[in-house]
Design a protein around this motif. Structure first.
Motif, PDB file in Angstrom:
ATOM      1  N   VAL A  13       0.839  -1.205   0.000  1.00 25.18           N
ATOM      2  CA  VAL A  13       0.000   0.000   0.000  1.00 25.18           C
ATOM      3  C   VAL A  13       0.872   1.252   0.000  1.00 25.18           C
ATOM      4  O   VAL A  13       0.604   2.212  -0.726  1.00 25.18           O
ATOM      5  N   GLY A  14       1.945   1.237   0.805  1.00 24.73           N
ATOM      6  CA  GLY A  14       2.842   2.387   0.892  1.00 24.73           C
ATOM      7  C   GLY A  14       3.434   2.759  -0.455  1.00 24.73           C
ATOM      8  O   GLY A  14       3.491   3.936  -0.831  1.00 24.73           O
ATOM      9  N   LYS A  15       3.862   1.744  -1.199  1.00 22.27           N
ATOM     10  CA  LYS A  15       4.457   1.964  -2.524  1.00 22.27           C
ATOM     11  C   LYS A  15       3.430   2.571  -3.482  1.00 22.27           C
ATOM     12  O   LYS A  15       3.710   3.546  -4.188  1.00 22.27           O
ATOM     13  N   CYS A  16       2.216   1.993  -3.484  1.00 21.17           N
ATOM     14  CA  CYS A  16       1.148   2.507  -4.356  1.00 21.17           C
ATOM     15  C   CYS A  16       0.805   3.953  -3.983  1.00 21.17           C
ATOM     16  O   CYS A  16       0.586   4.795  -4.858  1.00 21.17           O
ATOM     17  N   PHE A  17       0.763   4.228  -2.681  1.00 22.51           N
ATOM     18  CA  PHE A  17       0.438   5.586  -2.223  1.00 22.51           C
ATOM     19  C   PHE A  17       1.502   6.585  -2.699  1.00 22.51           C
ATOM     20  O   PHE A  17       1.177   7.662  -3.210  1.00 22.51           O
ATOM     21  N   LEU A  18       2.774   6.234  -2.535  1.00 19.28           N
ATOM     22  CA  LEU A  18       3.851   7.153  -2.936  1.00 19.28           C
ATOM     23  C   LEU A  18       3.824   7.406  -4.443  1.00 19.28           C
ATOM     24  O   LEU A  18       4.105   8.519  -4.899  1.00 19.28           O
ATOM     25  N   ASN A  19       3.447   6.389  -5.222  1.00 14.79           N
ATOM     26  CA  ASN A  19       3.294   6.586  -6.676  1.00 14.79           C
ATOM     27  C   ASN A  19       2.157   7.560  -6.965  1.00 14.79           C
ATOM     28  O   ASN A  19       2.269   8.437  -7.815  1.00 14.79           O
ATOM     29  N   GLN A  20       1.040   7.381  -6.226  1.00 17.64           N
ATOM     30  CA  GLN A  20      -0.100   8.281  -6.427  1.00 17.64           C
ATOM     31  C   GLN A  20       0.235   9.708  -6.005  1.00 17.64           C
ATOM     32  O   GLN A  20      -0.144  10.671  -6.674  1.00 17.64           O
ATOM     33  N   VAL A  21       0.963   9.849  -4.894  1.00 16.25           N
ATOM     34  CA  VAL A  21       1.308  11.181  -4.377  1.00 16.25           C
ATOM     35  C   VAL A  21       2.195  11.946  -5.353  1.00 16.25           C
ATOM     36  O   VAL A  21       2.074  13.170  -5.494  1.00 16.25           O
ATOM     37  N   GLN A  22       3.063  11.222  -6.048  1.00 18.35           N
ATOM     38  CA  GLN A  22       3.938  11.888  -7.019  1.00 18.35           C
ATOM     39  C   GLN A  22       3.093  12.615  -8.072  1.00 18.35           C
ATOM     40  O   GLN A  22       3.336  13.781  -8.406  1.00 18.35           O
ATOM     41  N   GLU A  23       2.051  11.934  -8.554  1.00 18.09           N
ATOM     42  CA  GLU A  23       1.164  12.525  -9.567  1.00 18.09           C
ATOM     43  C   GLU A  23       0.305  13.644  -8.955  1.00 18.09           C
ATOM     44  O   GLU A  23       0.142  14.720  -9.523  1.00 18.09           O
ATOM     45  N   ILE A  24      -0.212  13.393  -7.720  1.00 19.38           N
ATOM     46  CA  ILE A  24      -1.062  14.387  -7.034  1.00 19.38           C
ATOM     47  C   ILE A  24      -0.272  15.665  -6.746  1.00 19.38           C
ATOM     48  O   ILE A  24      -0.760  16.780  -6.957  1.00 19.38           O
ATOM     49  N   ALA A  25       0.968  15.514  -6.271  1.00 15.32           N
ATOM     50  CA  ALA A  25       1.800  16.682  -5.928  1.00 15.32           C
ATOM     51  C   ALA A  25       2.041  17.553  -7.159  1.00 15.32           C
ATOM     52  O   ALA A  25       1.986  18.790  -7.083  1.00 15.32           O
ATOM     53  N   GLY A  26       2.287  16.890  -8.280  1.00 13.65           N
ATOM     54  CA  GLY A  26       2.501  17.631  -9.535  1.00 13.65           C
ATOM     55  C   GLY A  26       1.275  18.440  -9.902  1.00 13.65           C
ATOM     56  O   GLY A  26       1.365  19.620 -10.281  1.00 13.65           O
ATOM     57  N   ARG A  27       0.108  17.825  -9.767  1.00 12.19           N
ATOM     58  CA  ARG A  27      -1.153  18.487 -10.112  1.00 12.19           C
ATOM     59  C   ARG A  27      -1.444  19.667  -9.190  1.00 12.19           C
ATOM     60  O   ARG A  27      -1.837  20.750  -9.631  1.00 12.19           O
ATOM     61  N   LEU A  28      -1.280  19.441  -7.876  1.00  7.51           N
ATOM     62  CA  LEU A  28      -1.588  20.494  -6.890  1.00  7.51           C
ATOM     63  C   LEU A  28      -0.693  21.717  -7.061  1.00  7.51           C
ATOM     64  O   LEU A  28      -1.129  22.852  -6.874  1.00  7.51           O
ATOM     65  N   SER A  29       0.561  21.475  -7.419  1.00  7.72           N
ATOM     66  CA  SER A  29       1.497  22.604  -7.566  1.00  7.72           C
ATOM     67  C   SER A  29       1.197  23.427  -8.823  1.00  7.72           C
ATOM     68  O   SER A  29       1.585  24.585  -8.925  1.00  7.72           O
ATOM     69  N   GLN A  30       0.496  22.807  -9.777  1.00  5.88           N
ATOM     70  CA  GLN A  30       0.169  23.504 -11.039  1.00  5.88           C
ATOM     71  C   GLN A  30      -1.138  24.282 -10.966  1.00  5.88           C
ATOM     72  O   GLN A  30      -1.533  24.938 -11.924  1.00  5.88           O
ATOM     73  N   ASN A  31      -1.854  24.183  -9.823  1.00  6.29           N
ATOM     74  CA  ASN A  31      -3.140  24.863  -9.691  1.00  6.29           C
ATOM     75  C   ASN A  31      -2.920  26.379  -9.639  1.00  6.29           C
ATOM     76  O   ASN A  31      -2.400  26.916  -8.663  1.00  6.29           O
ATOM     77  N   ALA A  32      -3.312  27.053 -10.702  1.00  8.17           N
ATOM     78  CA  ALA A  32      -3.045  28.484 -10.817  1.00  8.17           C
ATOM     79  C   ALA A  32      -3.801  29.294  -9.757  1.00  8.17           C
ATOM     80  O   ALA A  32      -3.328  30.337  -9.304  1.00  8.17           O
TER      81      ALA A  32
END
Length: 373
Positions: free
Chosen positions: A17-36
């Protein structure tokens, strides 16, 4: 326009679960930082597994793209939960701790983290299904309980990515009266009984189906950890408490174990599987009795709220019942309430697996991000 926000993440547990979560967070973090409109910068500042930890004294971020090799290269030994709490409490921004373990010591420390203003997101059942006093301490400290500390969410402790707890919470908060909760809460037990006694008839010997479930990776390494019913009892304890019943612990109500008495103390899971065929006749009898009544047998958990009765074990269902018709390793949870009357509100879908469990954890992370400022 809202100011950009910096939120720190600490992750304990880097297994499935930890590995899957960290993979998901990588994508989520990218998206959140791009929110204008209102960018959020998520930074991972601590990563821990049972044998080692990765962190920087100055809270510099750990790269999400190379966390695995960086953690492997770390020479720092493990930290106790209280040492982790001290480190996170001194961080220059708000922190969300994500506990992807099933560790009791970490769960015992949730009140400590929360009191220090650290929010907790977790699929770990131990803190919410252990002693009632720990449950009270957690919600006594949390801002979404009776305290003023961090927030706590644990959606995936019951149904992986299924919205079970949030649905129950909404039913209760909007004034509906939950009368009964019933369902198949274990992907392992679902798969096992759907193949042991399919609605269409047939099915193999119980011992053969247990072996098949283990070979397919549906059971714990030792299948007795599934067959003792405790995993389902933990989930029922959490749901019962959220329904307002002060359940003391997962062994304070009837839980049927499917482990033959004679095999409870055999040394290994392999030895257990080797000897299980000796007891197939017992399960064949249960199956035949259900067939005679035109029913199938399933392993379910149920909570009767008015009578405060909670139980886990085998029950018989008509072929037309939603629980009988379940496929594969799906979970199903039926909420019988005043508003929904005789036709329950049904939640159904995959109740186990790394990706869907991590999705539940990621969903809880978003709940915290909406609440903290």
């Amino acid at each position: 326009m809202p100011a950009p926000r910096q939120i720190f993440l600490a992750v304990i547990g880097t297994g499935g679960v930890g590995k899957c979560f960290l993979n998901q967070v990588q994508e989520i973090a990218g998206r959140l930082s791009q929110n204008a409109q209102a960018p959020i910068y998520l930074s991972l500042i601590l990563l821990a597994r049972s044998s080692k930890v990765l962190r920087h004294a100055n809270y510099a971020p750990i790269k999400l793209s190379s966390w695995e090799s960086d953690l492997s290269a770390s020479s720092a030994g493990p930290l106790s939960p209280s040492e982790i709490a001290d480190y996170l409490a001194a961080a220059p921004s708000k922190v969300v701790l994500v506990d992807n373990t099933s560790n009791q010591d970490v769960a015992d420390a949730y009140p400590l983290f929360l009191k220090k203003g650290i929010s907790v997101v977790t699929p770990n059942k131990k803190g919410f299904s252990g002693s009632y006093s720990l449950w009270q301490a957690i919600y006594g400290a949390a801002a979404n309980g009776h305290g003023a500390g961090g927030y706590v969410f644990h959606e995936s402790s019951v149904g992986a990515g299924l919205p079970v707890l949030s649905t129950l919470k909404e039913l209760v908060e909007t004034g509906d009266e939950v009368r009964r909760i019933e369902g198949v809460f274990s992907g392992t037990m679902s798969f096992l009984f759907n193949s042991f006694q399919p609605v269409a008839g047939g099915g193999g010997k119980f011992s053969a189906e247990v072996k098949k479930a283990k070979d397919l990776g549906f059971t714990e390494p030792d299948p007795r950890d599934d067959l003792n019913g405790l995993d389902v009892a933990r989930k029922l304890t959490i749901l019962a408490r959220l329904s307002g019943l002060p359940i003391e612990n997962p062994t304070s109500f009837p839980v049927q174990s499917l482990i033959p008495k004679e095999l409870e103390s055999v040394a290994t899971g392999d030895e257990f599987l080797a000897r299980l065929p000796e007891f197939d006749a017992d399960m064949d009898k249960i199956k035949a009795e259900a067939e005679k009544e035109g029913k199938v047998v399933r392993f379910v958990g149920s909570i009767d709220v008015p009578s405060k009765q909670v139980k886990v074990g085998l029950e018989k269902f008509d072929h037309s019942h939603p629980i009988a018709a379940l496929k594969g390793s799906d979970n199903i949870i039926n909420f019988y309430t005043k508003r929904y009357g005789d036709k329950p509100l049904i939640i159904q879908g995959a109740g186990a697996g790394g990706d869907v469990t991590a999705m539940g954890v990621s969903g809880d992370l978003f709940k915290v991000l909406r609440l903290i400022h």
